[in-house]
Design a protein around this motif. Structure first.
Motif, PDB file in Angstrom:
ATOM      1  N   PRO A 165      -6.129  -1.067   4.959  1.00 16.67           N
ATOM      2  CA  PRO A 165      -6.781  -0.656   6.210  1.00 16.67           C
ATOM      3  C   PRO A 165      -7.826  -1.670   6.660  1.00 16.67           C
ATOM      4  CG  PRO A 165      -7.641   0.581   4.359  1.00 16.67           C
ATOM      5  CD  PRO A 165      -6.527  -0.256   3.818  1.00 16.67           C
ATOM      6  N   ALA A 166      -8.132  -1.628   7.938  1.00 18.69           N
ATOM      7  CA  ALA A 166      -9.186  -2.468   8.487  1.00 18.69           C
ATOM      8  C   ALA A 166     -10.536  -1.961   8.002  1.00 18.69           C
ATOM      9  CB  ALA A 166      -9.144  -2.427  10.003  1.00 18.69           C
ATOM     10  N   GLY A 167     -11.485  -2.864   7.920  1.00 14.63           N
ATOM     11  CA  GLY A 167     -12.800  -2.461   7.454  1.00 14.63           C
ATOM     12  C   GLY A 167     -13.777  -2.324   8.605  1.00 14.63           C
ATOM     13  N   ARG A 168     -14.393  -1.179   8.721  1.00 16.94           N
ATOM     14  CA  ARG A 168     -15.504  -0.921   9.633  1.00 16.94           C
ATOM     15  C   ARG A 168     -15.165  -1.076  11.113  1.00 16.94           C
ATOM     16  NH1 ARG A 168     -20.814  -3.115   6.701  1.00 16.94           N
ATOM     17  NH2 ARG A 168     -21.626  -1.445   7.991  1.00 16.94           N
ATOM     18  N   ILE A 169     -13.895  -1.067  11.446  1.00 20.39           N
ATOM     19  CA  ILE A 169     -13.539  -0.967  12.855  1.00 20.39           C
ATOM     20  C   ILE A 169     -12.367  -0.009  12.986  1.00 20.39           C
ATOM     21  CG2 ILE A 169     -14.274  -3.313  13.397  1.00 20.39           C
ATOM     22  CD1 ILE A 169     -11.333  -4.057  13.589  1.00 20.39           C
ATOM     23  N   ASP A 170     -12.202   0.486  14.187  1.00 17.84           N
ATOM     24  CA  ASP A 170     -11.139   1.443  14.450  1.00 17.84           C
ATOM     25  C   ASP A 170      -9.938   0.669  14.988  1.00 17.84           C
ATOM     26  OD1 ASP A 170     -10.039   3.931  14.574  1.00 17.84           O
ATOM     27  OD2 ASP A 170     -10.676   4.270  16.646  1.00 17.84           O
ATOM     28  N   ALA A 171      -8.844   0.668  14.245  1.00 17.93           N
ATOM     29  CA  ALA A 171      -7.696  -0.120  14.679  1.00 17.93           C
ATOM     30  C   ALA A 171      -6.412   0.457  14.108  1.00 17.93           C
ATOM     31  CB  ALA A 171      -7.857  -1.568  14.228  1.00 17.93           C
ATOM     32  N   ASP A 172      -5.297   0.005  14.652  1.00 20.13           N
ATOM     33  CA  ASP A 172      -4.002   0.431  14.137  1.00 20.13           C
ATOM     34  C   ASP A 172      -3.808  -0.091  12.719  1.00 20.13           C
ATOM     35  OD1 ASP A 172      -2.455   2.041  15.878  1.00 20.13           O
ATOM     36  OD2 ASP A 172      -2.384   0.369  17.296  1.00 20.13           O
ATOM     37  N   VAL A 173      -3.272   0.756  11.873  1.00 20.14           N
ATOM     38  CA  VAL A 173      -3.036   0.377  10.484  1.00 20.14           C
ATOM     39  C   VAL A 173      -1.665   0.883  10.051  1.00 20.14           C
ATOM     40  CG1 VAL A 173      -3.888   0.545   8.138  1.00 20.14           C
ATOM     41  CG2 VAL A 173      -5.497   0.687  10.034  1.00 20.14           C
ATOM     42  N   VAL A 174      -0.924   0.031   9.368  1.00 17.35           N
ATOM     43  CA  VAL A 174       0.356   0.449   8.796  1.00 17.35           C
ATOM     44  C   VAL A 174       0.288   0.234   7.291  1.00 17.35           C
ATOM     45  CG1 VAL A 174       2.831   0.109   8.770  1.00 17.35           C
ATOM     46  CG2 VAL A 174       1.565  -0.207  10.903  1.00 17.35           C
ATOM     47  N   LEU A 175       0.461   1.315   6.556  1.00 13.93           N
ATOM     48  CA  LEU A 175       0.302   1.252   5.104  1.00 13.93           C
ATOM     49  C   LEU A 175       1.510   1.817   4.394  1.00 13.93           C
ATOM     50  CD1 LEU A 175      -3.244   2.884   4.976  1.00 13.93           C
ATOM     51  CD2 LEU A 175      -2.754   0.448   4.797  1.00 13.93           C
ATOM     52  N   SER A 176       1.633   1.470   3.119  1.00 17.52           N
ATOM     53  CA  SER A 176       2.548   2.212   2.264  1.00 17.52           C
ATOM     54  C   SER A 176       1.793   3.407   1.706  1.00 17.52           C
ATOM     55  CB  SER A 176       3.034   1.347   1.104  1.00 17.52           C
ATOM     56  OG  SER A 176       4.097   0.546   1.502  1.00 17.52           O
ATOM     57  N   ASP A 177       2.535   4.412   1.297  1.00 15.55           N
ATOM     58  CA  ASP A 177       1.895   5.578   0.702  1.00 15.55           C
ATOM     59  C   ASP A 177       1.578   5.256  -0.752  1.00 15.55           C
ATOM     60  OD1 ASP A 177       1.006   7.996  -0.134  1.00 15.55           O
ATOM     61  OD2 ASP A 177       2.960   9.000  -0.016  1.00 15.55           O
ATOM     62  N   ASN A 178       0.520   4.474  -0.934  1.00 19.43           N
ATOM     63  CA  ASN A 178       0.185   4.013  -2.281  1.00 19.43           C
ATOM     64  C   ASN A 178      -0.178   5.162  -3.206  1.00 19.43           C
ATOM     65  OD1 ASN A 178       0.179   0.965  -2.073  1.00 19.43           O
ATOM     66  ND2 ASN A 178      -1.087   1.526  -0.318  1.00 19.43           N
ATOM     67  N   TYR A 179      -0.939   6.072  -2.655  1.00 16.29           N
ATOM     68  CA  TYR A 179      -1.372   7.221  -3.466  1.00 16.29           C
ATOM     69  C   TYR A 179      -0.169   8.048  -3.899  1.00 16.29           C
ATOM     70  CZ  TYR A 179      -3.152  11.908  -4.335  1.00 16.29           C
ATOM     71  OH  TYR A 179      -3.406  13.130  -4.868  1.00 16.29           O
ATOM     72  N   GLY A 180       0.617   8.452  -2.916  1.00 20.33           N
ATOM     73  CA  GLY A 180       1.776   9.292  -3.212  1.00 20.33           C
ATOM     74  C   GLY A 180       2.777   8.600  -4.119  1.00 20.33           C
ATOM     75  N   GLY A 181       2.966   7.306  -3.882  1.00 22.76           N
ATOM     76  CA  GLY A 181       3.925   6.554  -4.689  1.00 22.76           C
ATOM     77  C   GLY A 181       3.507   6.494  -6.137  1.00 22.76           C
ATOM     78  N   ALA A 182       2.255   6.177  -6.356  1.00 22.18           N
ATOM     79  CA  ALA A 182       1.762   6.075  -7.732  1.00 22.18           C
ATOM     80  C   ALA A 182       1.804   7.445  -8.410  1.00 22.18           C
ATOM     81  CB  ALA A 182       0.341   5.520  -7.728  1.00 22.18           C
ATOM     82  N   ARG A 183       1.368   8.439  -7.651  1.00 20.77           N
ATOM     83  CA  ARG A 183       1.367   9.792  -8.200  1.00 20.77           C
ATOM     84  C   ARG A 183       2.782  10.197  -8.622  1.00 20.77           C
ATOM     85  NH1 ARG A 183      -1.402  14.848  -5.052  1.00 20.77           N
ATOM     86  NH2 ARG A 183      -0.847  16.503  -6.518  1.00 20.77           N
ATOM     87  N   GLY A 184       3.748   9.896  -7.762  1.00 19.62           N
ATOM     88  CA  GLY A 184       5.131  10.232  -8.076  1.00 19.62           C
ATOM     89  C   GLY A 184       5.633   9.456  -9.286  1.00 19.62           C
ATOM     90  N   GLY A 185       5.264   8.187  -9.363  1.00 14.29           N
ATOM     91  CA  GLY A 185       5.721   7.359 -10.482  1.00 14.29           C
ATOM     92  C   GLY A 185       5.179   7.867 -11.802  1.00 14.29           C
ATOM     93  N   VAL A 186       3.912   8.232 -11.800  1.00 17.16           N
ATOM     94  CA  VAL A 186       3.298   8.724 -13.036  1.00 17.16           C
ATOM     95  C   VAL A 186       3.867  10.104 -13.381  1.00 17.16           C
ATOM     96  CG1 VAL A 186       1.130   9.411 -14.108  1.00 17.16           C
ATOM     97  CG2 VAL A 186       1.217   7.362 -12.673  1.00 17.16           C
ATOM     98  N   ALA A 187       4.064  10.918 -12.346  1.00 13.82           N
ATOM     99  CA  ALA A 187       4.656  12.242 -12.577  1.00 13.82           C
ATOM    100  C   ALA A 187       6.042  12.104 -13.195  1.00 13.82           C
ATOM    101  CB  ALA A 187       4.741  13.019 -11.268  1.00 13.82           C
ATOM    102  N   HIS A 188       6.734  11.059 -12.783  1.00 12.69           N
ATOM    103  CA  HIS A 188       8.065  10.807 -13.335  1.00 12.69           C
ATOM    104  C   HIS A 188       7.968  10.563 -14.844  1.00 12.69           C
ATOM    105  CE1 HIS A 188      12.229   9.370 -13.244  1.00 12.69           C
ATOM    106  NE2 HIS A 188      11.840   8.293 -13.927  1.00 12.69           N
ATOM    107  N   LEU A 189       6.983   9.788 -15.249  1.00 15.66           N
ATOM    108  CA  LEU A 189       6.790   9.536 -16.678  1.00 15.66           C
ATOM    109  C   LEU A 189       6.441  10.829 -17.412  1.00 15.66           C
ATOM    110  CD1 LEU A 189       4.785   6.183 -16.464  1.00 15.66           C
ATOM    111  CD2 LEU A 189       7.052   6.483 -17.487  1.00 15.66           C
ATOM    112  N   ILE A 190       5.580  11.618 -16.777  1.00 19.11           N
ATOM    113  CA  ILE A 190       5.181  12.885 -17.393  1.00 19.11           C
ATOM    114  C   ILE A 190       6.393  13.806 -17.546  1.00 19.11           C
ATOM    115  CG2 ILE A 190       3.785  14.978 -17.064  1.00 19.11           C
ATOM    116  CD1 ILE A 190       1.721  13.155 -15.629  1.00 19.11           C
ATOM    117  N   ALA A 191       7.236  13.812 -16.536  1.00 19.81           N
ATOM    118  CA  ALA A 191       8.431  14.648 -16.567  1.00 19.81           C
ATOM    119  C   ALA A 191       9.356  14.232 -17.709  1.00 19.81           C
ATOM    120  CB  ALA A 191       9.168  14.566 -15.238  1.00 19.81           C
ATOM    121  N   HIS A 192       9.252  12.972 -18.129  1.00 19.32           N
ATOM    122  CA  HIS A 192      10.084  12.532 -19.249  1.00 19.32           C
ATOM    123  C   HIS A 192       9.355  12.677 -20.578  1.00 19.32           C
ATOM    124  CE1 HIS A 192      12.765  11.036 -16.155  1.00 19.32           C
ATOM    125  NE2 HIS A 192      13.688  10.975 -17.097  1.00 19.32           N
TER     126      HIS A 192
END
Lengths: 349, 349
Positions: A165-192
């Motif tokens: 994300p941009a710092g300290r200004i309001d602007a368009d941002v395109v991101l990956s779902d880093n939080y959700g992705g990591a959470r899912g990846g770790v959950a996958h390990l837990i599931a195993h």
DNA sequence: CTCGCATCTGACAACGTTGTCCAGGCTCTA
DNA sequence: TAGAGCCTGGACAACGTTGTCAGATGCGAG
């Protein structure tokens, strides 16, 4: 003929190697300056015969329109700037290419610059691009304060931030779902069946790294697992420090049975460590890697689509330029868990 | 104040979103236009007090010099163009980055374009860059006729070709030693006892592919081996055609015991095929691949240094611009054989 | 007190293109 | 044949900057 005289007056050898101008073409074709302009730009109002004469003069002189002058007159440069971290990183190649394709579809060229993860260099680059009067700017932030772009944005430079994300200004941002992705990846390990899961990531001051760490913590908490301090290693980037971190969490009284790695550079190093390790250890990495399927075992990853990031950002940029867009928005693209074996290994303890 | 009036006369909302110009800064600071120019460019002959007033006006208005106008006046754009095949290809990332670094050292920006291996698009791109009046052009040829660049080169656009030679014009070229590299790689296989060695490469109309094929033939001939027609597969690029070609030369009465692959895309596919194959087959690939050392067995490659290609080309470009350079030259950079296991497998027949 | 010189400043043209606007020539009709 | 209207072509200014050159200002010396 005064025209010829004027050109001869010039210092020899200066200025574009004395390229012919529309004036020269006009003189040679025996028409007015504006008529040449009309032919070059395919504007109507030129008889076929005149057009032919002009075209011949153009070919004979090897004339090519000077876009610098054109830009000065028209106010649009038909070029956009891309400031990224390092073009040599395989993550950014496809992203850059995707931006380029969108630009091309809009008739624009792409000016590229690498910040080398240095905020000062990012600013220097971005402002240099603005001085070139690029129509728009796609920025992969290295720094966390982008107020220096405010005057530019106000002046009409379309701007989209990608990956972070941009710092300290309001602007368009395109991101990956880093939080959700990591959470899912770790959950996958837990599931195993894993409970002692290590995390090795970049400095938390980097947004993506922080988000992925947050995802890791959330997944662990969801499973009711208390994270031990020595399971986490943050801010390590150099291969040997990653190596040491990995070896540390794999030894001792409470060794991890699985590792989640926060980016592709870390993943590669950890793969090397695990290859030398006797006991099988499960691994899920953030970011896909070429040939991941050919490793033994295949590497399970949380993949982000870097081309989609670039495409989305560039499209948004041009919609800003169209005037179709109003308020800045934050777009999150989903990640995808690709299972190939390494993340499905059972805990060996 | 006539100045204000003039700007108000403009159509609203046009032209760079009405950015302030030096004239505006001058008016606000109560100085002349040229004095602002002097301050902006750090020219001498301005009293500290005046300079301060100008600087304040610049900051207050958010002025940034319009490089388009500057370029028009000065005749140099301080930017160079790079036309390559595909930025998303990991081979070109480091090359592009190396060119960028050299450009940066010379205060120039880099404009990038991908030709997608299409000669027409290459030409379109290169000429568009010339219209922007880039000072120089680094081209990775897609086509084999570059006479269209002759007027540009005559007009003073520095030009260097990389990775593949220029077609039908005399120009600087920086290449890898494709012939020697391939020859060495195949000789390596022969040294390990192989005689039936397959070759899978790109279309021979591509210079690099032709050279590598020539290297293969030379190595075979050096060893007194007659190459069977079905050991060679040329011009296949799509994964499934490569797959079919590989499977074909691995079966039949006279199966190859080793394969030499002509580029990294082919190599990757062949690795996949060999992974499914029962009998071990030796493999040497042209171009290095990330994680090649983590495969089982590690991948032996003939590596070219793409960053060095870019760096060498860019340096030569700027030496052309300095005027230090006279005659076009052809530079060949050595390749390096990296043994990791796959090329040292003995023949299994 | 005036002249000369050095230093600082600003007016002006030019870079090559495009937008505006008007002139001249043509055709068509009355 | 004359007038109206259209079509083509060209003169001119403007875009924002920098190089040239000349004017203004201030200072010290005679």
């Amino acid at each position: 003929m005064p025209e010829t005289t004027r050109r001869a007056d010039r210092l020899p050898g200066t200025r574009y190697g004395n390229r012919p101008t529309m004036k020269d073409v006009a003189a040679r074709a025996g028409v007015g300056l504006k008529t040449v302009s009309r032919v070059v730009n395919g504007e109507p109002g030129v008889t076929p015969d005149t057009e032919r004469r002009v075209q011949e003069a153009i070919d004979a002189l090897g004339f090519r329109r000077n876009d610098s002058a054109r830009v000065l007159r028209k106010g649009r440069t038909a070029s956009i700037g891309l400031v990224l971290e390092d073009l040599a990183d395989p993550f950014y190649g496809p992203l850059s290419r995707a931006v380029e394709e969108v630009a091309r579809a809009h008739g624009a060229l792409l000016i590229n610059g690498s910040s080398a993860e240095d905020p000062e260099r990012e600013q220097e680059l971005a402002l240099a691009l603005c001085a070139r009067r690029v129509d728009g700017l796609v920025v992969i932030p290295a720094g966390d304060d982008h107020r220096y772009l405010e005057p530019e944005i106000r002046a009409g430079v379309a701007t989209v931030f990608v990956d972070r994300p941009a710092g300290r200004i309001d602007a368009d941002v395109v991101l990956s779902d880093n939080y959700g992705g990591a959470r899912g990846g770790v959950a996958h390990l837990i599931a195993h069946g894993h409970r002692r899961i290590g995390f090795i990531g970049d400095m938390p001051r980097i947004h993506t790294a922080a988000e992925r760490l947050r995802g890791y913590r959330a997944a662990m908490e969801d499973a009711g697992i208390t994270v031990e301090g020595h399971w986490m290693s943050l801010g390590v980037t150099s291969p040997d420090r990653v190596r040491r971190a990995a070896e540390e969490m794999l030894s001792g009284t409470d060794p991890v049975t699985a590792i989640f790695t926060g980016n592709n550079r870390v993943t590669v190093t950890v793969i090397r460590v695990l290859a030398e390790h006797s006991r099988p250890v499960a691994l899920v990495g953030f970011d896909d890697i070429e040939l991941a399927d050919l490793l033994q075992p295949g590497l399970t990853v949380v993949a982000q689509d870097s081309a989609a990031l670039g495409r989305t950002a560039a499209e948004r940029l041009f919609r800003q330029l169209d005037g179709t867009l109003v308020a800045p928005e934050r777009i999150e693209l989903p990640t995808r868990l690709i299972t190939r074996g390494s993340g499905e290994l059972p805990p060996a303890d």
